[in-house]
Design an enzyme around this catalytic site. Structure first.
Site, PDB file in Angstrom:
ATOM      1  CG  HIS A   1      -2.004  -1.056   1.160  1.00 45.25           C
ATOM      2  ND1 HIS A   1      -2.570  -1.504  -0.015  1.00 45.25           N
ATOM      3  CD2 HIS A   1      -2.594  -1.760   2.175  1.00 45.25           C
ATOM      4  CE1 HIS A   1      -3.475  -2.435   0.270  1.00 45.25           C
ATOM      5  NE2 HIS A   1      -3.500  -2.616   1.581  1.00 45.25           N
TER       6      HIS A   1
ATOM      7  CG  HIS B  25      -7.606  -0.918   2.931  1.00 49.84           C
ATOM      8  ND1 HIS B  25      -7.989  -1.475   4.127  1.00 49.84           N
ATOM      9  CD2 HIS B  25      -6.781  -1.815   2.351  1.00 49.84           C
ATOM     10  CE1 HIS B  25      -7.410  -2.649   4.278  1.00 49.84           C
ATOM     11  NE2 HIS B  25      -6.662  -2.884   3.203  1.00 49.84           N
TER      12      HIS B  25
ATOM     13  CD  GLU C  85      -7.793  -3.422  -0.523  1.00 48.57           C
ATOM     14  OE1 GLU C  85      -6.768  -2.746  -0.740  1.00 48.57           O
ATOM     15  OE2 GLU C  85      -7.773  -4.519   0.077  1.00 48.57           O
TER      16      GLU C  85
END
Length: 365
Positions: free
Chosen positions: A113, A187, A326
């Site tokens: 991420h 998220h 996601e």
């Protein structure tokens, strides 16, 4: 009814300050039905979303914290915009246009991420807050060349818009001044019965993907294969309770992830926005349909919520108390040419538009 009464509202206030003194704003968007979303400039994050059940009772369906300090103290990606590259890049390495790059590592040997300080940990600039029929907020963050190891200065805009038919749309746009890789997503941890209400294992989920990209071990890096879901616990093409097959000990992928934590193949390339998931809570009747045009969908079943997180209203979040969906490119795409391309060049515009449509199933209890 006067038009003014029908208009949506948008208000902004301070949500606190970071350790280095940056002011974090929180913007509340409310439609004429009382549905309201709160978006904070720390991580361009969805802090809460209140939607009605079949009896009209509103509940917050987003896990998170009541104060900014919770987000600062615990990096759990609650509601956050994740990037510059959502999901994992193996060993934090990739090659672009013949040049090798090394990223910051923050999940064992891999970059997750965006690395050690991704977009979820940045204070975004609030550019615009609009009331009216579709209240919205637009935020911007400029990631400099070399940030976390990524090439190019990337300018990102995140727009949250709440419509009067109970749709929340998140639009991500990005441009760069030299070639780079980009994969942005949201998220949010969802519990359609309301955050803090307990497990989501009885909530039904549909994902129209016909394959997953399996991983090789607990580090969750794809092997490069695409394996059909037919006859496996990963087959959600027909809606089923999240928990129905989650304890299948013959599934190595479930053992690696301690539950569902993998990428579904929705298409082999980017296409027009379409339904990428549908979730329903049979008790409340709340239904959420997710739309996107990205080829992949990471589904995570809250496996690492371990009972140590105290969220909103002092609720303790435990394993399986939420799910994450996601829409994005496939994990580790820069190292798997068969997965497509994450490359963004100057003059191009990266887009990921995610729409969450909320409704009610009146046929249940």
């Amino acid at each position: 009814m006067p038009l003014a009464a029908m208009a949506g509202q948008a208000t902004s206030a301070s949500f606190g300050h970071t350790a280095d003194g940056q002011d974090v704003q929180i913007v509340t968007l409310t439609n004429s039905h009382g549905v309201r979303a709160r978006v904070m400039s720390y991580g361009a994050s969805l802090q809460s979303l209140w939607v009605p059940d079949r009896n009209g009772k509103l509940a917050d369906v987003v896990l998170g914290y009541d104060t900014l300090q919770g987000y600062l103290d615990h990096r759990q990606y609650f509601g956050a915009t994740v990037g510059r590259y959502a999901n994992r890049i193996a060993h934090g390495k990739f090659t672009l246009d013949g040049k090798s790059y090394r990223l910051s590592l923050n999940e064992g040997p891999n970059s997750l991420h965006g690395g050690a300080k991704g977009f979820d940990m940045r204070v975004w600039k609030v550019l615009d807050v609009k009331a009216g029929a579709q209240p919205s907020v637009t935020m911007e963050y400029v990631s400099t060349d070399g940030d976390q190891g990524y090439p190019g200065t990337l300018t990102i805009k995140a727009n949250y818009t709440l419509s009067d038919d109970n749709q929340l749309k998140i639009s991500y746009l990005a441009t760069t001044d030299k070639p780079t890789i980009v994969n942005l997503s949201n998220h949010t941890y969802w519990n359609l019965a309301g955050e803090g209400s307990g497990t989501v294992m009885d909530q039904a989920l549909m994902i129209p993907g016909d394959a997953i990209t399996p991983v090789s071990d607990a580090a969750a890096i794809p092997t490069g294969q695409m394996v059909p879901v037919a006859g496996t616990p990963y087959d959600f093409r027909m809606a089923k309770p999240i928990g129905r097959d989650i304890r299948d000990g013959s599934s190595q992928q479930l053992l690696f992830g301690h539950g569902y934590d993998m990428n579904w193949v929705l298409s082999r390339k980017e296409i027009e926005p379409h339904v990428v998931a549908r979730a329903e809570d049979p008790q409340s009747g709340r239904v959420m349909t997710v739309w996107s045009g990205k080829p992949g969908l990471q589904f995570y079943s809250g496996n690492f919520l371990d009972g140590t997180t105290v969220g909103k209203d002092h609720h303790v979040y435990r394993q399986g108390d939420a799910f994450v969906l996601e829409p994005q490119l496939f994990p580790d795409t820069p190292n798997h040419p068969d997965f497509g391309s994450a490359r963004l060049a100057p003059g191009q515009i990266y887009r990921n538009v995610i729409v969450y449509r909320f409704g009610i199933d009146h046929t249940g209890k």
